[in-house]
Scaffold this motif. Sequence first.
Motif, PDB file in Angstrom:
ATOM      1  N   ALA A 335       8.947  -5.347  -4.486  1.00 19.99           N
ATOM      2  CA  ALA A 335       9.273  -4.581  -3.280  1.00 19.99           C
ATOM      3  C   ALA A 335       8.036  -3.963  -2.648  1.00 19.99           C
ATOM      4  CB  ALA A 335      10.284  -3.482  -3.623  1.00 19.99           C
ATOM      5  N   MET A 336       7.083  -3.519  -3.461  1.00 25.11           N
ATOM      6  CA  MET A 336       5.894  -2.853  -2.940  1.00 25.11           C
ATOM      7  C   MET A 336       4.812  -3.835  -2.512  1.00 25.11           C
ATOM      8  SD  MET A 336       6.774   0.257  -2.890  1.00 25.11           S
ATOM      9  CE  MET A 336       5.222   0.648  -2.119  1.00 25.11           C
ATOM     10  N   PHE A 337       4.538  -4.823  -3.347  1.00 24.05           N
ATOM     11  CA  PHE A 337       3.332  -5.607  -3.149  1.00 24.05           C
ATOM     12  C   PHE A 337       3.532  -6.924  -2.403  1.00 24.05           C
ATOM     13  CE2 PHE A 337       2.057  -2.750  -6.612  1.00 24.05           C
ATOM     14  CZ  PHE A 337       0.937  -2.204  -6.005  1.00 24.05           C
ATOM     15  N   MET A 338       4.755  -7.454  -2.367  1.00 25.29           N
ATOM     16  CA  MET A 338       4.968  -8.650  -1.549  1.00 25.29           C
ATOM     17  C   MET A 338       4.730  -8.349  -0.066  1.00 25.29           C
ATOM     18  SD  MET A 338       5.533 -11.438  -3.248  1.00 25.29           S
ATOM     19  CE  MET A 338       6.367 -12.569  -2.144  1.00 25.29           C
ATOM     20  N   PRO A 339       5.356  -7.328   0.520  1.00 22.87           N
ATOM     21  CA  PRO A 339       5.072  -7.046   1.934  1.00 22.87           C
ATOM     22  C   PRO A 339       3.648  -6.546   2.172  1.00 22.87           C
ATOM     23  CG  PRO A 339       6.547  -5.380   1.006  1.00 22.87           C
ATOM     24  CD  PRO A 339       6.446  -6.472  -0.004  1.00 22.87           C
ATOM     25  N   LEU A 340       3.087  -5.813   1.205  1.00 18.29           N
ATOM     26  CA  LEU A 340       1.705  -5.341   1.355  1.00 18.29           C
ATOM     27  C   LEU A 340       0.758  -6.516   1.573  1.00 18.29           C
ATOM     28  CD1 LEU A 340      -0.495  -3.046   1.061  1.00 18.29           C
ATOM     29  CD2 LEU A 340      -0.629  -3.757  -1.329  1.00 18.29           C
ATOM     30  N   PHE A 341       0.866  -7.516   0.701  1.00 19.23           N
ATOM     31  CA  PHE A 341      -0.044  -8.648   0.818  1.00 19.23           C
ATOM     32  C   PHE A 341       0.419  -9.648   1.868  1.00 19.23           C
ATOM     33  CE2 PHE A 341      -1.923  -6.766  -2.857  1.00 19.23           C
ATOM     34  CZ  PHE A 341      -3.278  -7.067  -2.691  1.00 19.23           C
ATOM     35  N   GLY A 342       1.663  -9.523   2.328  1.00 22.43           N
ATOM     36  CA  GLY A 342       2.053 -10.268   3.514  1.00 22.43           C
ATOM     37  C   GLY A 342       1.194  -9.842   4.696  1.00 22.43           C
ATOM     38  N   VAL A 343       0.914  -8.544   4.766  1.00 20.96           N
ATOM     39  CA  VAL A 343       0.044  -8.002   5.819  1.00 20.96           C
ATOM     40  C   VAL A 343      -1.408  -8.401   5.572  1.00 20.96           C
ATOM     41  CG1 VAL A 343      -0.872  -5.884   6.843  1.00 20.96           C
ATOM     42  CG2 VAL A 343       1.577  -6.058   6.317  1.00 20.96           C
ATOM     43  N   VAL A 344      -1.899  -8.213   4.345  1.00 15.61           N
ATOM     44  CA  VAL A 344      -3.309  -8.476   4.036  1.00 15.61           C
ATOM     45  C   VAL A 344      -3.664  -9.946   4.252  1.00 15.61           C
ATOM     46  CG1 VAL A 344      -5.030  -8.517   2.181  1.00 15.61           C
ATOM     47  CG2 VAL A 344      -3.507  -6.551   2.415  1.00 15.61           C
TER      48      VAL A 344
END
Length: 422
Positions: A335-344
Amino acid sequence: MMDIRPIAVSERNLGGIDFFLLWAGVAISLAEIWAGGFLAPMGFWAGLWAIILGHMIGNTLMSLGGVIGSQYGIISMVSVRPAFGIRGSNLPALLNIIQLIGWASIMLIIGGQAGAMLGKPFGGLLASSQFWIVLIGMGTLLWALGTGKSIWKILQTAAVIALLLVIVLMSWVSLGEFGGGVAAAKTEPMPFMIGLDLVIAMPISWMPLVADYSRFSKKSAPAFWNTWWGYFIVSSWMYLLGLMATLVTGETDPGALILQTMGKIGFAVPALIMVVFSTITSDFPDIYSATCSMMNISQKIKANTVMWMAGLLSIVVALVFPMEQYENFLLFIGAMFMPLFGVVLTDYFLLRKGKLQIESIDTVGGPYWYYKGVNITAAVAWAAGFVTFEVIALMKYPVGGSIPSMLVAGLIYYFMTRDTGD
């Protein structure tokens, strides 16, 4: 080296085989066997496909995260700065520290329980999970403190080769005990995408730290492919062992079951080697990278001091953490890191075309400063992706939250940034 400054190409010393052994060692873990057991409700064939597809997706994203580090010599949380801003990278860094200490503690718990099980016939301290948690935890800390040194490379290589031999032995025992009848085992329905989430979460949990190691690579391509294959082969096999053992026996701790079986047929010593060194080789990156993330937030405390604090805290948490929350912890990571690295990844590969102004990576008022150090657009896209994941989970939609949350975050960021020209 523990520094947020870019490492010059001339100072990098890791080649393809180093990355293969590093990530193969990370994947040799009782935690991965345990996670494979979560897929048992899917049945053997659906579980097998979830393992293969989930690792293909998760490994590719993880390895792409490492490309930023290998091309510019920067740690993972510094690679977040171009998208989120210099100060905006601090929240991901803090969350990364929390998840890394959580991971380190979970692995220590599993290793401690397995060590106590194997030590039970001898009694005393050897039968105490707390003893093994402290012993393995201190070994992990010392391993992390030596990261990158010449003697560390020798020990890491020797440990991983020895563990791979133990894995062959463990697999032989497992196939003999649990190989028959797995396809016919009775199961309860589990949506394929939910199982896929539980697989993707494992390699994704390493995405916020993969560049901490790829930054030492001499070339990007060998780092990418050897990271990919080293983790894919071994992690998939660990999941498969856990899936098979749980399907046949219904055991909720398949790793312990396999080790117990090895002990009963005279392989207690290899089983104990597996417990101690697999935990250390898969756990030390958590301690090392938690320190890297702290260095991104503040460099006022010496790196070795932070590493000692992270290592000791992981031991303390391991003594009290409720293991029944392990599956929820995996989903929290997604939940935290999939969307984070979707942005990165969208920012780096699609918008910037792999080009960074690396000399400005820590410049106040520079191109990565945005509004008071934070890129609001990236934060909004990240939040939207997180909400997407949570809504899917709460509504129990059978599509899984990992891929939709990453796509939502990446697409929102892409269109908002492209339209504004940032």
